[in-house]
Design a protein around this motif. Structure first.
Motif, short mmCIF file in Angstrom:
data_model
loop_
_atom_site.label_atom_id
_atom_site.label_comp_id
_atom_site.label_asym_id
_atom_site.label_seq_id
_atom_site.Cartn_x
_atom_site.Cartn_y
_atom_site.Cartn_z
N MET A 157 -1.51 1.17 10.69
CA MET A 157 -1.62 2.49 11.28
C MET A 157 -0.32 2.83 12.02
O MET A 157 0.19 2.02 12.78
N GLN A 158 0.19 4.00 11.79
CA GLN A 158 1.43 4.43 12.44
C GLN A 158 1.16 4.96 13.84
O GLN A 158 0.14 5.59 14.10
N THR A 159 2.10 4.70 14.72
CA THR A 159 2.11 5.28 16.05
C THR A 159 3.02 6.49 16.01
O THR A 159 4.17 6.39 15.59
N THR A 160 2.51 7.64 16.42
CA THR A 160 3.30 8.86 16.41
C THR A 160 3.91 9.08 17.78
O THR A 160 3.21 9.13 18.79
N ILE A 161 5.24 9.19 17.78
CA ILE A 161 6.01 9.31 19.02
C ILE A 161 6.75 10.63 19.01
O ILE A 161 7.50 10.93 18.08
N LEU A 162 6.56 11.41 20.06
CA LEU A 162 7.25 12.68 20.22
C LEU A 162 8.38 12.49 21.22
O LEU A 162 8.15 12.09 22.36
N TYR A 163 9.61 12.74 20.77
CA TYR A 163 10.78 12.68 21.64
C TYR A 163 11.20 14.10 21.97
O TYR A 163 11.35 14.93 21.07
N ILE A 164 11.40 14.37 23.26
CA ILE A 164 11.86 15.68 23.71
C ILE A 164 13.18 15.48 24.45
O ILE A 164 13.24 14.75 25.43
N GLY A 165 14.24 16.08 23.93
CA GLY A 165 15.55 15.97 24.56
C GLY A 165 16.30 17.28 24.41
O GLY A 165 15.96 18.10 23.56
N ARG A 166 17.29 17.47 25.20
CA ARG A 166 18.05 18.73 25.15
C ARG A 166 19.32 18.65 24.32
O ARG A 166 19.84 19.67 23.90
N ASP A 167 19.82 17.46 24.06
CA ASP A 167 21.05 17.28 23.31
C ASP A 167 20.72 17.07 21.83
O ASP A 167 20.07 16.08 21.47
N THR A 168 21.17 17.99 20.97
CA THR A 168 20.80 17.91 19.55
C THR A 168 21.35 16.67 18.87
O THR A 168 20.68 16.10 18.00
N GLU A 169 22.52 16.22 19.25
CA GLU A 169 23.08 15.02 18.63
C GLU A 169 22.27 13.78 18.99
O GLU A 169 21.98 12.95 18.12
N ILE A 170 21.92 13.64 20.24
CA ILE A 170 21.09 12.51 20.65
C ILE A 170 19.71 12.60 20.03
O ILE A 170 19.14 11.60 19.61
N THR A 171 19.18 13.80 19.93
CA THR A 171 17.87 13.99 19.31
C THR A 171 17.91 13.55 17.84
O THR A 171 16.97 12.92 17.36
N THR A 172 19.00 13.83 17.15
CA THR A 172 19.16 13.39 15.76
C THR A 172 19.18 11.86 15.68
O THR A 172 18.54 11.26 14.80
N VAL A 173 19.89 11.22 16.60
CA VAL A 173 19.93 9.75 16.63
C VAL A 173 18.54 9.19 16.92
O VAL A 173 18.10 8.23 16.27
N MET A 174 17.85 9.78 17.86
CA MET A 174 16.50 9.31 18.20
C MET A 174 15.56 9.46 17.00
O MET A 174 14.73 8.58 16.74
N ASN A 175 15.71 10.52 16.25
CA ASN A 175 14.89 10.73 15.06
C ASN A 175 15.12 9.58 14.07
O ASN A 175 14.17 9.02 13.52
N ARG A 176 16.38 9.24 13.88
CA ARG A 176 16.72 8.15 12.96
C ARG A 176 16.14 6.82 13.46
O ARG A 176 15.53 6.07 12.70
N LEU A 177 16.30 6.53 14.75
CA LEU A 177 15.82 5.26 15.31
C LEU A 177 14.29 5.15 15.25
O LEU A 177 13.75 4.11 14.89
N LEU A 178 13.62 6.22 15.63
CA LEU A 178 12.15 6.18 15.64
C LEU A 178 11.57 6.06 14.24
O LEU A 178 10.57 5.38 14.03
N ASN A 179 12.19 6.70 13.29
CA ASN A 179 11.66 6.68 11.93
C ASN A 179 12.17 5.51 11.10
O ASN A 179 11.78 5.35 9.95
#
Length: 101
Positions: free
Chosen positions: A1-23
Motif C-alpha cells: 500500500m502506498q503512502t500519499t505525501i503532500l508537499y507544500i512549498g513556495r520555491d518551484t525548483e525545490i518543489t520539483t526536487v521534492m517531487n522527484r525524491l518522494l516519487n
C-alpha cells in the motif's frame, strides 16, 4: 500500500526536487504543490497520509493551512520539512508516520 505525501512549498525548483525524491520510492506517492489553494484542493480530492510544509511558508500561512487541512481531514499528520538530504527526508517521514499526533 502506498503512502500519499503532500508537499507544500513556495520555491518551484525545490518543489520539483521534492517531487522527484518522494516519487522515487515505490511505497510513496508524492504530490507537490506551491500554493495553498492547490494544497486544499488536493486534500479534498485525495486521501493524504502526511503533509510536509516546505520552505517559504510563513508562520501565519502555516497556521491557516494547518487549520484548513485538518478541517478537511482531522486525522492528517502535518510536519515541517526545511530541507536536507534524502536520508533526512526519509527519517522525518518514517518518524511522522509512526507517531500518533
Amino acid at each position: 500500500m502506498q503512502t500519499t505525501i503532500l508537499y507544500i512549498g513556495r520555491d518551484t525548483e525545490i518543489t520539483t526536487v521534492m517531487n522527484r525524491l518522494l516519487n522515487a520510492r515505490p511505497e510513496w506517492k508524492g504530490i507537490c504543490v506551491c500554493t495553498d489553494d492547490e494544497a486544499i484542493s488536493v486534500c479534498k480530492e485525495q486521501q493524504i497520509d502526511l503533509v510536509l510544509l516546505g520552505n517559504g511558508i510563513d508562520a501565519e500561512c502555516e497556521k491557516v493551512l494547518r487549520t484548513k487541512l485538518t478541517e478537511i481531514r482531522p486525522e492528517l499528520k502535518i510536519i515541517q520539512h526545511y530541507g536536507g538530504g534524502s536520508g533526512l527526508l526519509y527519517g522525518e517521514i518514517m518518524t511522522a508516520l509512526s507517531q500518533d499526533f
